[in-house]
Design a protein around this motif. Structure first.
Motif, short mmCIF file in Angstrom:
data_model
loop_
_atom_site.label_atom_id
_atom_site.label_comp_id
_atom_site.label_asym_id
_atom_site.label_seq_id
_atom_site.Cartn_x
_atom_site.Cartn_y
_atom_site.Cartn_z
N VAL A 396 0.82 -1.16 -0.07
CA VAL A 396 0.03 0.03 0.11
C VAL A 396 0.83 1.27 0.10
CG1 VAL A 396 -0.40 0.15 2.55
CG2 VAL A 396 -1.91 1.29 1.22
N GLY A 397 0.35 2.20 -0.45
CA GLY A 397 1.07 3.54 -0.47
C GLY A 397 1.67 4.10 -1.59
N ASP A 421 -2.13 -5.72 -3.99
CA ASP A 421 -1.44 -4.36 -4.32
C ASP A 421 -2.59 -3.52 -4.13
OD1 ASP A 421 -0.47 -2.23 -5.48
OD2 ASP A 421 0.44 -2.72 -7.02
N THR A 422 -2.62 -2.89 -3.28
CA THR A 422 -3.96 -2.00 -2.80
C THR A 422 -3.67 -0.55 -3.25
OG1 THR A 422 -3.47 -1.69 -0.57
CG2 THR A 422 -4.72 -3.83 -0.95
#
Ligand code: WT7
Length: 660
Positions: A396-397, A421-422
């Protein structure tokens, strides 16, 4: 606003193991498609069904979506609930009362556990304590606390009495804290004496004192101090209270205050394109709903999982995937006080092994620095630890470059764990584009497909749909329950930033570029639209160049920014950290040439960085985010006059002044 015309295609595809798929909440692409079809068929009905099934309402809603004052959308508006009830009380009667809710590990490795019942009682006492200070529904409360059971409880206690919290990350300066206190008009600050990270004690209470002394914070009546270390602090009589003294005399029952679905659960400040942070305002019901659903759909949470999200509660990830999501679904989770590199770079893997973590969620920056550390020191290589408890990984990010993805997949996940893979943002409240681990075939570097109900699309500057293979602006066409509701105190900026008239005024503009794969329709995020460069009329994503650089075996990390150029409009400046020591002189010149040629080979000559600068590290905030605005100043060879109070490693700036 600009779109991206070229992006290197990734061809590797990975599937989750059959037993994962068979046991998953959303099992197989058919199940995913069925949910998408339900949403397409009856959008409001889809969300209403899920809201009825997942949330405990004290007053059921009859209205679904209200678009009459778009883009100020409302969901389930006449319903009432309490978010803390949904995270805690529900577990007292569903068999989870004695289940461990939080396994807390301190910086120095001490482990404390709290069951759902214990956490419930503590939150009730905490909430009663806040009430005794006359904090009421609708009041704003600043939380400036370390990662701790107390920090999570502070947020829950606010939710219980209907106070709107605004958590400020412990790495922010007094000035930033003061700005947020003033903007939120907060009545109290909840803090701790010190924060312990990486063996160092950081004086949070002293920073609160400093912020309040800067003036303008007249709305603050109380400061509540959690005693973490017992170190010296200044105590202001009548204003300051110890948390343990405030809660010890309180009852272990506190009736939750019912609030409307749209009641602001929290405000979280985030950086925008101007210097002033935006107070992103979230709802209660819609936000909670999506926190729960994404825990089930994306993290496939099961009763026996040990779940660990490494994010700090000071960021949105720590809100949705530490404080609210995991508790609402009754998970057992790790809350970690420390940092990945202390006492050494094996800390994460040691904790995964010790606590038998099954779901692990972290940021690509952390992964990349741990790759570097593992290569430098074999004793902290993940291969030294038993990571067999893991069944699912998350990222994330920021975009995860394919090389980091592969390393994560092989070395942490043992080629057995799917990686989610958010893609999401402070503003989206929860994941919006992500593989579903029981369904979606994974492609390294792609966040794959929108979650059911999320109408993500790629459009041009005029809001027209673009075909797959053509890069453009990432938008979400229909309002969804967990979306940002407003910018606190600034509805105009809310409309301007996220619903620009060029796109029709009701379509959510994410602020990222994206491109969809021609065959699969998979999304790849190409970086913030303000990070998209234009060189000689060719458009290029900085993420793409970084990915190419990092693909080179000698490179540990890279960040690329644009630099105004008289001839080409913009030119590319790359800041590079090698896996070996920082090169100097002729060595640096030679390596810079090699890397330029490498990028030319990976993407095309147009992507060749004009300048390459080597450092031992990149300028980062304590949370590990690269401070690109500083890199842009350095690239222009200007002096830094901006606030660098959140910069972890100021010494690095000097090294990066030298171009190759
Ligand atoms: C920005 C949002 C998401 C919570 C933490 C950060 C970037 C986030 C991904 C991803 C590519 C990503 C975007 C986005 N981003 N996740 N999986 N792939 N980029 O929240 O501070 O609000 O930042 O982070 O640029 O707009 P945030």
């Amino acid at each position: 606003m600009s779109s991206i015309e070229s992006f290197k295609q990734e061809e590797r595809v990975f599937n989750s193991p059959a037993d994962f798929v068979n046991n998953a909440a959303i099992s197989g692409m058919e199940a995913y498609r069925a949910l998408c079809a339900e949403a397409a068929d009856d959008y409001e009905g889809f969300w209403a069904r899920l809201a009825q099934q997942n949330i405990h309402w004290t007053k059921p809603f009859t209205k679904k979506l209200d678009e009459s004052n778009a883009p100020f959308y409302k969901w389930f508006e006449d319903g009432e609930l309490n978010v803390s009830w949904n995270c805690l009380d529900r577990h007292l009667t569903n068999g989870n009362a004695d289940k461990v809710a939080i396994i807390f590990e301190s910086d120095d490795g001490k482990v404390t556990r709290a069951t759902y019942k214990e956490l419930y009682e503590y939150v009730c006492k905490f909430a009663n304590g806040l009430k005794s200070l006359d904090i009421k529904k609708g009041d704003r409360v600043i939380i400036y606390m370390p990662m701790s059971i107390e920090g999570v409880a502070a947020m829950q206690a606010c939710a219980r009495i209907g106070a709107t919290h605004s958590v400020v990350f412990g790495g922010f300066s007094a000035k930033s804290l003061q700005e947020r206190i003033i903007d939120a008009g907060a009545v109290a600050v909840l803090t701790s004496d010190y924060q312990v990270r990486g063996g160092k004690n950081l004086p949070l209470k002293a920073i609160v004192d400093e912020a309040l002394a800067m003036g303008g914070c007249d709305t603050i009546r109380n400061v509540v101090v959690y005693r973490r270390t017992g170190g010296d602090i200044n105590f202001v009589k009548g204003r300051d209270t110890w948390l343990h003294e405030l809660v010890e005399k309180q009852a272990t029952v506190c009736e939750p205050v019912a609030v409307g679905a749209e009641h602001p659960l929290f405000i979280l400040y985030t950086s925008g394109s101007t210097g002033k942070p935006k107070g992103v305002q979230h709802s209660s019901a819609g936000y909670l709903l999506w926190a729960m659903l994404t825990m089930k759909w994306v993290f496939d949470i099961k009763p026996n999982d040990v779940y660990w999200c490494t994010a700090d509660i000071g960021w949105i990830t720590g809100h949705t995937y530490v404080t609210y999501g995991p508790l609402a679904v009754g998970a057992t989770q790790i809350v970690f006080e420390g940092v990945p590199m202390f006492p050494n770079a094996g800390r994460f893997w040691d904790m995964v092994q010790k606590h038998k973590v099954s779901i692990f969620y972290t940021a690509p920056t952390a992964i990349r620095s741990l790759i570097k550390a593992a290569e430098a020191d074999p004793s902290v290589h993940p291969g030294k630890y038993d990571l067999s408890s893991l069944r699912l990984l998350g990222s994330v990010g920021e975009p995860i470059n394919p090389e980091a993805w592969m390393w994560y997949y092989k070395n942490i996940g043992g080629e057995r764990c799917p990686i989610a893979d958010t893609f999401w943002q402070t503003e989206t409240g929860g994941h919006v584009i992500s593989p579903l681990p029981g369904a979606t075939p994974m492609v390294p570097g792609s966040c794959t497909l929108p979650l059911p109900g999320i109408t993500a699309a790629v459009v041009d500057d005029g809001g027209h749909d673009l075909p797959n293979g053509k890069g453009g602006l990432l938008v979400i066409k229909r309002p969804w329950p967990s979306m940002i509701r407003n910018i606190w105190n600034d509805p105009e900026r809310f409309q301007k930033s996220y619903f620009p008239p060029e796109l029709g005024g009701t379509t959510y503009l994410a602020g990222d570029g994206a491109i969809r794969n021609e065959e699969t329709g998979y999304f790849t995020i190409t970086g913030r639209i303000d990070d998209v460069l234009n060189i000689s009329g060719h458009r290029m994503g900085t993420a793409e160049i970084e990915s190419a650089l990092v693909a080179n075996p000698i490179v540990a990390e890279a960040a690329v920014v644009g630099k105004p150029d008289e001839t080409t409009g913009e030119s590319i400046c790359a800041f590079v950290v090698l896996k070996r020591s920082r090169p100097e002189g002729d060595d640096a010149k030679q390596l810079a040439k090699e890397l330029r040629d490498w990028v030319a080979k990976e993407i095309g000559p147009i992507a060749k960085p004009k300048e390459i600068r080597f450092g031992d590290n990149l300028p980062k905030t304590r949370s590990g985010k690269i401070m690109r605005r500083l890199l842009r100043v350095l690239a222009k060879d200007e002096d830094i006059t901006q606030d660098i109070s959140t910069l972890e490693n100021p010494a690095i700036l000097e090294q990066l002044k030298q171009a190759q």
